[in-house]
Design a protein around this motif. Structure first.
Motif, short mmCIF file in Angstrom:
data_model
loop_
_atom_site.label_atom_id
_atom_site.label_comp_id
_atom_site.label_asym_id
_atom_site.label_seq_id
_atom_site.Cartn_x
_atom_site.Cartn_y
_atom_site.Cartn_z
N SER A 294 -3.67 42.36 1.46
CA SER A 294 -2.76 43.32 0.85
C SER A 294 -1.66 43.62 1.86
O SER A 294 -1.89 43.62 3.07
N GLY A 295 -0.47 43.85 1.36
CA GLY A 295 0.65 44.14 2.24
C GLY A 295 1.78 44.80 1.49
O GLY A 295 1.89 44.68 0.27
N ALA A 296 2.62 45.51 2.23
CA ALA A 296 3.77 46.17 1.63
C ALA A 296 4.85 46.33 2.68
O ALA A 296 4.57 46.47 3.87
N ALA A 297 6.09 46.29 2.23
CA ALA A 297 7.24 46.52 3.10
C ALA A 297 8.28 47.29 2.30
O ALA A 297 8.48 47.03 1.10
N LEU A 298 8.94 48.21 2.95
CA LEU A 298 9.95 49.03 2.30
C LEU A 298 11.08 49.30 3.27
O LEU A 298 10.84 49.65 4.44
N GLY A 299 12.31 49.12 2.81
CA GLY A 299 13.45 49.37 3.67
C GLY A 299 14.65 49.84 2.88
O GLY A 299 14.71 49.67 1.66
N GLY A 300 15.59 50.43 3.59
CA GLY A 300 16.81 50.89 2.95
C GLY A 300 17.50 51.95 3.78
O GLY A 300 17.08 52.27 4.90
N PRO A 301 18.57 52.51 3.26
CA PRO A 301 19.33 53.50 4.03
C PRO A 301 18.64 54.86 4.07
O PRO A 301 18.13 55.34 3.06
N LEU A 302 18.61 55.45 5.26
CA LEU A 302 18.22 56.85 5.40
C LEU A 302 19.45 57.73 5.28
O LEU A 302 19.42 58.78 4.65
N VAL A 303 20.52 57.30 5.92
CA VAL A 303 21.85 57.89 5.75
C VAL A 303 22.76 56.74 5.35
O VAL A 303 23.07 55.89 6.19
N PRO A 304 23.14 56.64 4.08
CA PRO A 304 23.90 55.46 3.63
C PRO A 304 25.09 55.15 4.52
O PRO A 304 25.89 56.02 4.84
#
Length: 853
Positions: A294-304
Motif C-alpha cells: 500500500s502506498g500514497a503520495a500527495l502534493g501541491g501548493p501550500l501557498v499558491p
C-alpha cells in the motif's frame, strides 16, 4: 536459447489474438463530442476530462501543460471545437495525428529567464523544437545536468518513467535491471545485503563500478577492505523516472560511474496544482506466502505560487517461498522463511521567494527487513518440482535503513543558472550470517556439514555509514545557443565502520573460530568539473568536458580472538589519490528526427587501503592501491522513423580497463587476500532499442544488448595463477550473460463509457555465459569446478486491467510459466560439496489498484 524463445513467442501471439478479439468488442464513438461541460480548472485536469469523455488519446510533453489553466468547454461541442476552447489563452495548439490521437504542442513560446520549469530547475524557454511527436512516450531527462528529451541526449540510455514503472510492476533496482538489457544485478543469496550491479560486463565485484544517485546526490559505494555489506539501492515508489546511463559518466557525476550510472529522480512539489496517488496490491505466490503493498503520495501548493509540498509513504511485505528445514530430520522449521518488508517515507518542500529563486529541502527514509536468506541447499531441493529448502541451523535476518536529507537551491540570472546542493546520508545495516558450514566437522557427508545444533556458528555483521556532500555548479541558461557550458565543484566526506563478531557454540572448536574485528575508514574528496558544447555548421555539435578529483583515505583496523591470530590488534593507514576523467563528443543532426554521435570518455574508481595481513601469510603488508580507469569509445544513433511511429536507438562500444583493482591471493597455505592495481581488461558490444506504434492501440518494444568483457592480461602472484588472458570478468556466479533481450507488447483500447481496457506482456531473456572463468583453471588459486555461471533463462510476465477516469484496476501474473532455474550457484570454499543457490520467485498472481487525484 532460440528453442526456448519460440514457444513463448507463440504463446504471446495467441494471447494477443485473444486480447484483441475481447477488447475490440467495445467501440469508440465515430464522432466524439462532450457529453458534459468541462469547468474552468488546471489544464492538466481539463485535458484528462476531455480524454475520458471523447476516448481520444492526447500526446504532449508534460512540461508545457503544467502551470496553465483552462477556461473550460461547453457540453455538446465536437472534439475539435471543445479542444479549441480548452486551449484558448494557453498558447498551445493541437493537431490530429490520426483519427484517435491528438498531439498538443507549444509552437513558439518564449518565457523570461526568471521562469522555472515543472522540475523546478531555472531555465530559459526557447523556441519549441520542430520534431514531430506521436503516441510514443516522450521523456524529459537531466542526464547532462540540463533538461533535454531522451532522444536528444548523445548517450546510450534507458529511461523508465513513473508510468512505465507502474505499468510493468517494478518495485526495486533489481526489477529495473531485469527490464534493462545490459544491466546486471546480482547478489550472494546467503547474504541479503551483499549485492552487486554492473553494466556492459564491467563488474566491480561489489558494485563500485556503477554510480547510484538519488536526484543528484551520490549514494556511497562500498567501503574498502573487503566489507561484508555492500551498497544500498533505492526503492521505486513515487519517482518521476529512473535514468539508466550506459558508459562512463564520471565527467559530470564523479567517482564509481566508470561503467555507467543509475539516477533515481523523485517527484517534486508543485506550486500551482495539487496531485496525488493512492495504490494497493495483494498477490499470492505459488508454494509461497502472500504479498501486500500500500502506498500514497500527495502534493501541491501550500501557498499558491510561493510554497509547495509533497509527502510520500509506501510499505510492501513480500511473502517468502523458501522453507528453512532441520538438515538432520528434514522437518520444516520456518515455512516461507525468506519473507521481507520494505518501506519508504519522503517529504519535500519547495519555496519560491521570488521569480528567480527556488529553495527545495527534502528528507527520504528507506528501510528493508529480510526475515531469512533467499538461498536454498541444492541437495535438499528440487526447483523443477517446486521444492526449495534451506538447511541452515540459524535464521539469517537482516535490516538495512538509510536517511537522506538534502537542500537544493536554484537561482536564475540573465544568462546563467546557479545550482547548489547540500546532502547528508546516513545508513545502518545489520545481518546475521550462519558460518557453521566450514570445513571443521567430522561428518561422513563432508567436513562442511555440522553434526548437531550445538555446532552453530553465528557471525554478526554491523555497518554504520555517513556521507556529507556539497555541489555547486553554474551553467549557461539558454539551451539552444551556439555555445553552452557548465562548471562546478564537488566536496564530500564519507565515514564508515563495520564490525564482524564470530562466536562458536561448540566448545571443541571455539578456539578456532571465535573472534571479532572492526574496520573503519574516512574518505575526503574535492573535485572540479566542467563541460562545454559548441554548435557549428548548423548540424554539428562538439563537446568537451573534464573532471579532476583528489582523494584522501584514512583507515583503521582492530582485531581480537583466535580466528585473528597473527593479525595486528590495531592498525592504521592513510593514502592520497588523484583521478582525471575527460570526455569528448561529436554530434550530427541531419534533421529534427535523427541524431548520430561519437564519444570518447574516461571513467575511474578511486583507490583505497588494504587491511593488514596475518603474520602467517608470509608476505609484507600490501599497502594502498590507486584508482583504476577505463577509456570508452562509443558510436550511436537515435532516430524517429515512419512519421514518428518507430523509435530506434543503437550504440556500439569498446572499453579498455587499465590498472584494474584486482583481488590477489598470496602463494601461501593461508591464501591471504588483498587488492592491487594489476593487469587489464576490455569490454565490447552493442545495444539496440526499438519502440514501435504498430497500430493506434498497439505498441511493441524490443531491447537487445550484447557484451563481451574479458581480462586482457594473465596475472600471477609467484607461481599462483590469479586470472588468465581471455577469462571473463567477474567471480562466479556473478558474471554477465553475453546476450540479454527484452520484448514487450502493450495494447490499450477504449471500451466505451469512458473505460479503457489494456493488456501487456513482457519477456526477459538472458543467455548462458560459457566462460572461460579464472576458477575453471586447475592451477588457479580459486579453482572451483562446482561453481557455474547461470543457465540461459527466460521469464514471462503478463498484466491486464481497466482504466476509468483516474482509477486503474488490474490483474497480473509474474513468471507465468513458473520458470525455476538454479541461479547464483556457489559454495563456501572451492572443494565444498554443499552448494547454495536461489531461483526466480515462483508464479505469482496479483491484483492491484490505484487512483490519481
Amino acid at each position: 536459447m532460440t528453442r526456448n524463445i519460440a514457444p513463448a513467442a507463440r504463446w504471446i501471439g495467441c494471447c494477443l489474438l485473444g486480447i484483441t478479439f475481447g477488447l475490440s468488442s467495445g467501440t469508440a464513438k465515430s464522432d466524439p463530442s462532450l457529453s458534459a461541460a468541462i469547468a474552468p480548472q488546471p489544464l492538466t485536469a481539463a485535458l484528462a476530462d476531455f480524454a475520458r469523455q471523447t476516448g481520444l488519446q492526447l500526446v504532449y510533453v508534460t512540461q508545457i501543460v503544467a502551470g496553465r489553466a483552462s477556461k473550460g468547454a461547453l457540453a455538446g461541442l465536437s472534439a475539435n471545437a471543445a479542444l479549441t476552447q480548452l486551449l484558448d489563452g494557453t498558447g498551445l495548439r493541437f493537431e490530429f495525428l490520426n483519427a484517435r490521437t491528438v498531439h498538443i504542442f507549444e509552437p513558439a513560446a518564449l518565457a523570461p529567464a526568471s521562469q522555472f520549469s515543472e522540475t523546478n530547475l531555472p531555465k530559459t524557454r526557447t523556441e519549441a523544437p520542430t520534431r514531430r511527436l506521436d503516441a510514443l512516450e516522450e521523456v524529459i531527462v537531466t542526464a547532462t545536468r540540463r533538461e533535454e528529451r531522451a532522444g536528444d541526449v548523445p548517450i546510450s540510455m534507458q529511461v523508465w518513467s513513473q508510468e512505465a514503472i507502474t505499468a510493468w510492476g517494478a518495485k526495486n533496482t533489481a526489477d529495473i535491471a531485469a527490464l534493462t538489457p545490459g544491466v546486471q544485478f546480482d547478489y550472494y543469496p546467503e547474504r541479503p545485503f551483499q549485492t552487486n550491479i554492473a553494466m556492459r560486463g564491467l563488474n566491480g565485484r561489489d558494485g563500485s563500478a556503477i554510480g547510484i544517485y538519488i536526484d543528484d546526490v551520490p549514494i556511497p559505494a562500498p567501503s574498502a577492505w573487503g566489507a561484508s555489506i555492500w551498497r544500498s539501492f533505492p526503492l521505486l515508489f513515487d519517482l518521476d523516472r529512473v535514468e539508466v546511463l550506459r558508459g562512463p559518466q564520471g565527467t559530470l557525476f564523479g567517482q564509481g560511474a566508470m561503467g555507467g550510472a543509475v539516477r533515481f529522480i523523485t517527484q517534486q512539489p508543485d506550486l500551482t496544482e495539487s496531485s496525488g496517488v493512492a495504490s494497493a496490491e495483494v498477490a499470492e505466490t505459488e508454494r509461497g506466502g502472500m504479498s501486500y503493498e500500500s502506498g500514497a503520495a500527495l502534493g501541491g501548493p501550500l501557498v499558491p505560487g510561493s510554497v509547495g509540498a509533497r509527502v510520500t509513504a509506501w510499505r510492501r511485505a513480500d511473502g517468502g517461498f523458501i522453507d528453512r528445514v532441520d538438515p538432520f530430520t528434514g522437518a520444516t522449521i520456518d515455512a516461507n522463511a525468506n519473507r521481507s518488508v520494505s518501506e519508504v517515507f519522503r517529504g519535500a518542500l519547495l519555496f519560491a521567494p521570488s521569480d528567480t529563486l527556488r529553495i527545495a529541502p527534502s528528507l527520504t527514509y528507506q528501510s528493508e527487513s529480510v526475515h531469512d536468506t533467499s538461498s536454498f541447499y541444492t541437495y535438499l531441493s528440487d526447483p523443477g518440482a517446486g521444492i526449495l529448502k534451506n538447511g541452515k541451523l540459524l535464521q539469517q535476518p537482516g535490516d538495512d535503513e538509510f536517511a537522506l536529507a538534502s537542500l537544493k537551491l536554484t537561482a536564475a540570472f540573465a544568462s546563467t543558472e546557479l545550482t547548489a546542493l547540500t546532502a547528508y546520508f546516513h545508513r545502518t545495516t545489520s545481518e546475521l550470517e550462519d558460518f557453521t558450514n566450514i570445513e571443521i566437522w567430522n561428518n561422513p557427508m563432508g567436513p562442511e556439514y555440522p553434526l548437531d545444533y550445538g555446532d552453530a556458528i553465528p557471525i554478526e555483521h554491523n555497518l554504520s555509514e555517513t556521507s556529507f556532500s556539497e555541489e555547486v555548479r553554474l551553467s549557461s541558461a539558454v539551451s539552444n545557443s551556439r555555445l553552452t557550458w557548465l562548471a562546478g565543484a564537488f566536496y564530500s566526506y564519507e565515514h564508515h565502520r563495520e564490525t564482524d563478531d564470530t562466536v562458536a557454540r561448540d566448545p571443541t572448536v571455539g578456539a578456532i573460530v571465535d573472534g571479532n574485528n572492526g574496520v573503519g575508514g574516512r574518505e575526503t574528496q574535492l573535485a572540479a568539473f566542467g563541460q562545454v558544447a559548441l554548435k557549428f555548421a548548423q548540424q554539428y555539435t562538439a563537446t568537451a568536458g573534464l573532471r579532476v578529483a583528489h582523494y584522501e583515505h584514512d583507515g583503521n583496523f582492530e582485531a581480537s580472538g583466535p580466528s585473528n591470530a597473527g593479525v595486528p590488534t590495531a592498525f592504521a593507514a592513510a593514502s592520497q589519490d588523484t583521478a582525471v576523467a575527460p570526455r569528448f563528443g561529436l554530434e550530427y543532426r541531419p534533421d529534427g528526427e535523427q541524431l548520430l554521435y561519437a564519444s570518447i570518455a574516461k571513467g575511474y574508481r578511486p583507490g583505497g587501503l588494504n587491511a593488514p595481513l596475518s603474520s602467517a601469510c608470509g608476505a609484507p603488508e600490501a599497502g594502498p592501491y590507486s584508482s583504476d580507469s577505463l577509456w570508452s569509445y562509443e558510436l550511436g544513433a537515435k532516430s524517429l522513423l515512419f512519421s514518428g511511429r518507430l523509435q530506434l536507438d543503437t550504440s556500439l562500444f569498446y572499453a579498455r580497463w587499465r590498472d584494474t583493482q584486482l583481488f590477489l591471493v598470496t602463494p601461501t597455505p593461508q591464501e591471504c587476500a588483498y587488492t592491487a592495481n594489476v593487469g587489464g581488461a576490455m569490454s565490447r558490444g552493442f545495444e539496440l532499442q526499438a519502440q514501435a506504434l504498430m497500430t493506434e492501440y498497439l505498441k511493441a518494444d524490443l531491447s537487445i544488448a550484447y557484451e563481451d568483457a574479458r581480462y586482457t592480461q594473465t596475472v600471477s602472484v609467484g607461481s599462483v595463477l590469479i586470472v588468465a588472458r581471455g577469462d571473463v570478468i567477474g567471480t562466479l556466479p556473478l558474471v554477465p550473460s553475453p546476450w540479454d533481450a527484452r520484448a514487450s507488447i502493450d495494447y490499450a483500447r477504449p471500451l466505451g463509457g469512458g473505460l479503457i481496457g489494456y493488456a501487456r506482456a513482457d519477456e526477459e531473456i538472458h543467455s548462458h555465459n560459457p566462460g572461460p572463468f579464472y576458477s575453471d583453471h586447475p592451477d588457479d588459486v580459486a579453482y572451483a569446478p562446482d561453481r557455474l555461471a547461470n543457465p540461459a533463462t527466460y521469464l514471462l510476465n503478463v498484466r491486464m486491467g481497466i482504466k476509468w477516469s483516474r482509477v486503474d484496476v488490474g490483474i497480473y501474473v509474474n513468471n507465468l510459466l513458473d520458470s525455476q532455474p538454479t541461479l547464483f550457484r556457489r559454495n563456501n570454499s572451492s572443494d565444498d560439496t554443499l552448494i547454495y543457490a536461489t531461483t526466480f520467485r515462483p508464479r505469482t498472481i496479483g491484483l492491484r489498484g490505484s487512483v490519481q487525484f
